[in-house]
Scaffold this motif. Structure first.
Motif, PDB file in Angstrom:
ATOM      1  N   ARG A  78       0.829  -1.205   0.000  1.00 57.57           N
ATOM      2  CA  ARG A  78       0.000   0.000   0.000  1.00 57.57           C
ATOM      3  C   ARG A  78       0.867   1.260   0.000  1.00 57.57           C
ATOM      4  O   ARG A  78       0.624   2.209  -0.754  1.00 57.57           O
ATOM      5  CB  ARG A  78      -0.935  -0.035   1.217  1.00 57.57           C
ATOM      6  CG  ARG A  78      -2.009   1.023   1.152  1.00 57.57           C
ATOM      7  CD  ARG A  78      -3.145   0.816   2.146  1.00 57.57           C
ATOM      8  NE  ARG A  78      -2.717   0.769   3.531  1.00 57.57           N
ATOM      9  CZ  ARG A  78      -2.863  -0.277   4.324  1.00 57.57           C
ATOM     10  NH1 ARG A  78      -3.414  -1.378   3.881  1.00 57.57           N
ATOM     11  NH2 ARG A  78      -2.466  -0.232   5.590  1.00 57.57           N
ATOM     12  N   LYS A  79       1.923   1.262   0.830  1.00 52.25           N
ATOM     13  CA  LYS A  79       2.802   2.433   0.917  1.00 52.25           C
ATOM     14  C   LYS A  79       3.569   2.666  -0.386  1.00 52.25           C
ATOM     15  O   LYS A  79       3.683   3.790  -0.856  1.00 52.25           O
ATOM     16  CB  LYS A  79       3.800   2.280   2.070  1.00 52.25           C
ATOM     17  CG  LYS A  79       3.183   2.264   3.423  1.00 52.25           C
ATOM     18  CD  LYS A  79       2.835   3.645   3.877  1.00 52.25           C
ATOM     19  CE  LYS A  79       2.356   3.590   5.320  1.00 52.25           C
ATOM     20  NZ  LYS A  79       1.971   4.896   5.804  1.00 52.25           N
ATOM     21  N   VAL A  80       4.144   1.586  -0.951  1.00 53.09           N
ATOM     22  CA  VAL A  80       4.939   1.747  -2.169  1.00 53.09           C
ATOM     23  C   VAL A  80       4.047   2.193  -3.331  1.00 53.09           C
ATOM     24  O   VAL A  80       4.460   2.982  -4.170  1.00 53.09           O
ATOM     25  CB  VAL A  80       5.757   0.475  -2.497  1.00 53.09           C
ATOM     26  CG1 VAL A  80       4.911  -0.621  -3.099  1.00 53.09           C
ATOM     27  CG2 VAL A  80       6.927   0.799  -3.415  1.00 53.09           C
ATOM     28  N   LYS A  81       2.813   1.718  -3.358  1.00 53.16           N
ATOM     29  CA  LYS A  81       1.882   2.155  -4.414  1.00 53.16           C
ATOM     30  C   LYS A  81       1.550   3.641  -4.271  1.00 53.16           C
ATOM     31  O   LYS A  81       1.455   4.352  -5.267  1.00 53.16           O
ATOM     32  CB  LYS A  81       0.598   1.329  -4.380  1.00 53.16           C
ATOM     33  CG  LYS A  81       0.743  -0.029  -5.010  1.00 53.16           C
ATOM     34  CD  LYS A  81      -0.583  -0.762  -5.030  1.00 53.16           C
ATOM     35  CE  LYS A  81      -0.469  -2.072  -5.779  1.00 53.16           C
ATOM     36  NZ  LYS A  81      -1.781  -2.743  -5.897  1.00 53.16           N
ATOM     37  N   GLY A 128      -0.431   3.982 -14.912  1.00 53.14           N
ATOM     38  CA  GLY A 128      -0.891   3.183 -13.785  1.00 53.14           C
ATOM     39  C   GLY A 128      -0.311   1.778 -13.781  1.00 53.14           C
ATOM     40  O   GLY A 128      -0.496   1.033 -12.822  1.00 53.14           O
ATOM     41  N   ASP A 129       0.397   1.404 -14.859  1.00 56.70           N
ATOM     42  CA  ASP A 129       0.964   0.053 -14.929  1.00 56.70           C
ATOM     43  C   ASP A 129       1.993  -0.191 -13.832  1.00 56.70           C
ATOM     44  O   ASP A 129       1.988  -1.244 -13.200  1.00 56.70           O
ATOM     45  CB  ASP A 129       1.616  -0.193 -16.295  1.00 56.70           C
ATOM     46  CG  ASP A 129       0.603  -0.337 -17.411  1.00 56.70           C
ATOM     47  OD1 ASP A 129      -0.592  -0.572 -17.100  1.00 56.70           O
ATOM     48  OD2 ASP A 129       0.984  -0.213 -18.591  1.00 56.70           O
ATOM     49  N   LEU A 130       2.876   0.758 -13.622  1.00 52.59           N
ATOM     50  CA  LEU A 130       3.919   0.597 -12.613  1.00 52.59           C
ATOM     51  C   LEU A 130       3.291   0.444 -11.228  1.00 52.59           C
ATOM     52  O   LEU A 130       3.646  -0.460 -10.473  1.00 52.59           O
ATOM     53  CB  LEU A 130       4.881   1.786 -12.634  1.00 52.59           C
ATOM     54  CG  LEU A 130       6.074   1.715 -11.696  1.00 52.59           C
ATOM     55  CD1 LEU A 130       6.967   0.529 -12.047  1.00 52.59           C
ATOM     56  CD2 LEU A 130       6.875   3.007 -11.756  1.00 52.59           C
ATOM     57  N   ARG A 131       2.351   1.283 -10.914  1.00 58.05           N
ATOM     58  CA  ARG A 131       1.685   1.235  -9.611  1.00 58.05           C
ATOM     59  C   ARG A 131       0.946  -0.089  -9.407  1.00 58.05           C
ATOM     60  O   ARG A 131       0.963  -0.664  -8.326  1.00 58.05           O
ATOM     61  CB  ARG A 131       0.719   2.401  -9.476  1.00 58.05           C
ATOM     62  CG  ARG A 131       0.004   2.420  -8.132  1.00 58.05           C
ATOM     63  CD  ARG A 131      -0.863   3.625  -7.976  1.00 58.05           C
ATOM     64  NE  ARG A 131      -0.027   4.759  -7.594  1.00 58.05           N
ATOM     65  CZ  ARG A 131      -0.498   5.960  -7.334  1.00 58.05           C
ATOM     66  NH1 ARG A 131      -1.781   6.202  -7.422  1.00 58.05           N
ATOM     67  NH2 ARG A 131       0.317   6.936  -6.992  1.00 58.05           N
ATOM     68  N   ASN A 132       0.312  -0.591 -10.439  1.00 54.20           N
ATOM     69  CA  ASN A 132      -0.512  -1.789 -10.309  1.00 54.20           C
ATOM     70  C   ASN A 132       0.279  -3.094 -10.367  1.00 54.20           C
ATOM     71  O   ASN A 132      -0.305  -4.167 -10.175  1.00 54.20           O
ATOM     72  CB  ASN A 132      -1.592  -1.801 -11.392  1.00 54.20           C
ATOM     73  CG  ASN A 132      -2.609  -0.702 -11.179  1.00 54.20           C
ATOM     74  OD1 ASN A 132      -2.883  -0.323 -10.051  1.00 54.20           O
ATOM     75  ND2 ASN A 132      -3.152  -0.175 -12.249  1.00 54.20           N
ATOM     76  N   ASN A 133       1.569  -3.047 -10.626  1.00 51.05           N
ATOM     77  CA  ASN A 133       2.361  -4.264 -10.746  1.00 51.05           C
ATOM     78  C   ASN A 133       3.216  -4.575  -9.526  1.00 51.05           C
ATOM     79  O   ASN A 133       4.073  -5.454  -9.586  1.00 51.05           O
ATOM     80  CB  ASN A 133       3.240  -4.206 -12.006  1.00 51.05           C
ATOM     81  CG  ASN A 133       2.480  -4.700 -13.209  1.00 51.05           C
ATOM     82  OD1 ASN A 133       2.251  -5.891 -13.347  1.00 51.05           O
ATOM     83  ND2 ASN A 133       2.049  -3.772 -14.045  1.00 51.05           N
ATOM     84  N   TRP A 134       3.006  -3.896  -8.410  1.00 48.57           N
ATOM     85  CA  TRP A 134       3.737  -4.226  -7.192  1.00 48.57           C
ATOM     86  C   TRP A 134       3.154  -5.500  -6.598  1.00 48.57           C
ATOM     87  O   TRP A 134       1.943  -5.651  -6.470  1.00 48.57           O
ATOM     88  CB  TRP A 134       3.652  -3.097  -6.171  1.00 48.57           C
ATOM     89  CG  TRP A 134       4.476  -1.912  -6.551  1.00 48.57           C
ATOM     90  CD1 TRP A 134       4.018  -0.706  -6.991  1.00 48.57           C
ATOM     91  CD2 TRP A 134       5.900  -1.822  -6.541  1.00 48.57           C
ATOM     92  NE1 TRP A 134       5.075   0.132  -7.253  1.00 48.57           N
ATOM     93  CE2 TRP A 134       6.246  -0.532  -6.986  1.00 48.57           C
ATOM     94  CE3 TRP A 134       6.919  -2.705  -6.207  1.00 48.57           C
ATOM     95  CZ2 TRP A 134       7.557  -0.103  -7.095  1.00 48.57           C
ATOM     96  CZ3 TRP A 134       8.222  -2.285  -6.314  1.00 48.57           C
ATOM     97  CH2 TRP A 134       8.539  -1.001  -6.753  1.00 48.57           C
ATOM     98  N   LYS A 135       4.023  -6.424  -6.241  1.00 53.64           N
ATOM     99  CA  LYS A 135       3.627  -7.717  -5.677  1.00 53.64           C
ATOM    100  C   LYS A 135       4.527  -8.027  -4.477  1.00 53.64           C
ATOM    101  O   LYS A 135       5.573  -7.427  -4.304  1.00 53.64           O
ATOM    102  CB  LYS A 135       3.809  -8.839  -6.710  1.00 53.64           C
ATOM    103  CG  LYS A 135       3.156  -8.586  -8.051  1.00 53.64           C
ATOM    104  CD  LYS A 135       1.727  -9.011  -8.065  1.00 53.64           C
ATOM    105  CE  LYS A 135       1.150  -8.941  -9.463  1.00 53.64           C
ATOM    106  NZ  LYS A 135       0.434  -7.758  -9.754  1.00 53.64           N
ATOM    107  N   TYR A 136       4.101  -9.005  -3.677  1.00 55.35           N
ATOM    108  CA  TYR A 136       4.947  -9.470  -2.582  1.00 55.35           C
ATOM    109  C   TYR A 136       4.946 -10.990  -2.526  1.00 55.35           C
ATOM    110  O   TYR A 136       4.041 -11.649  -3.027  1.00 55.35           O
ATOM    111  CB  TYR A 136       4.526  -8.870  -1.241  1.00 55.35           C
ATOM    112  CG  TYR A 136       3.251  -9.437  -0.642  1.00 55.35           C
ATOM    113  CD1 TYR A 136       3.281 -10.572   0.178  1.00 55.35           C
ATOM    114  CD2 TYR A 136       2.019  -8.834  -0.863  1.00 55.35           C
ATOM    115  CE1 TYR A 136       2.127 -11.080   0.732  1.00 55.35           C
ATOM    116  CE2 TYR A 136       0.864  -9.334  -0.304  1.00 55.35           C
ATOM    117  CZ  TYR A 136       0.922 -10.450   0.488  1.00 55.35           C
ATOM    118  OH  TYR A 136      -0.229 -10.964   1.046  1.00 55.35           O
ATOM    119  N   HIS A 137       5.977 -11.502  -1.906  1.00 58.47           N
ATOM    120  CA  HIS A 137       6.120 -12.939  -1.686  1.00 58.47           C
ATOM    121  C   HIS A 137       6.821 -13.108  -0.342  1.00 58.47           C
ATOM    122  O   HIS A 137       7.796 -12.421  -0.059  1.00 58.47           O
ATOM    123  CB  HIS A 137       6.939 -13.565  -2.823  1.00 58.47           C
ATOM    124  CG  HIS A 137       7.067 -15.043  -2.722  1.00 58.47           C
ATOM    125  ND1 HIS A 137       6.008 -15.891  -2.906  1.00 58.47           N
ATOM    126  CD2 HIS A 137       8.126 -15.821  -2.433  1.00 58.47           C
ATOM    127  CE1 HIS A 137       6.422 -17.140  -2.746  1.00 58.47           C
ATOM    128  NE2 HIS A 137       7.700 -17.123  -2.451  1.00 58.47           N
TER     129      HIS A 137
END
Length: 132
Positions: A39-42, A50-59
């Motif tokens: 949420r913070k990184v977005k 908006g592609d960069l913002r919407n492609n943040w993922k975690y594992h």
């Protein structure tokens, strides 16, 4: 002044339950930290399409007793927005675009607040198990 042996048995059972619950506690906190980090990184990611913002993922990776949260973006230009890049026209460098450091700043913030989140969750579970 003395103690009842039955109290020691109960204490032992409670400690065994807390040990069993430790994996659940760690995973729960790791997921919360990871979701907060996303949420913070977005929020800090600049938006064009908006592609960069919407492609943040975690594992979340567990190795031994250590949980590691990997935050990543698979778009090939994400690292250039993060760290900055040269402006090149016709093979000539004309300038520099400063990085936004949205991932670095998020990582720094998560490292600061994660221990408090973990401590709060452990204390909550201990109160539940030990009934205090």
């Amino acid at each position: 002044m003395g103690f009842e042996f039955s109290e020691m048995k109960i204490m032992k059972q409670n400690l065994i339950e807390l040990n069993k619950m430790s994996h659940v506690i760690h995973l729960k906190v790791a997921k919360r930290v990871a979701q907060l980090a996303i949420r913070k990184v977005k929020e800090m990611t600049p938006v064009d399409t908006g592609d960069l913002r919407n492609n943040w993922k975690y594992h979340i990776v567990k190795k031994g007793d250590t949980y590691t949260i990997l935050i990543y973006n698979q778009l090939n230009y994400a690292s250039f927005v993060e760290s900055g890049h040269r402006i090149v026209v016709g093979g000539v460098t004309l300038g520099w675009v400063e990085g936004k450091f949205m991932l670095k700043l998020t990582k720094d913030e998560m490292e600061r607040i994660a221990p408090r989140m973990w401590k709060k969750e452990v204390e909550k579970e201990m109160k539940r198990i030990f009934g205090q």
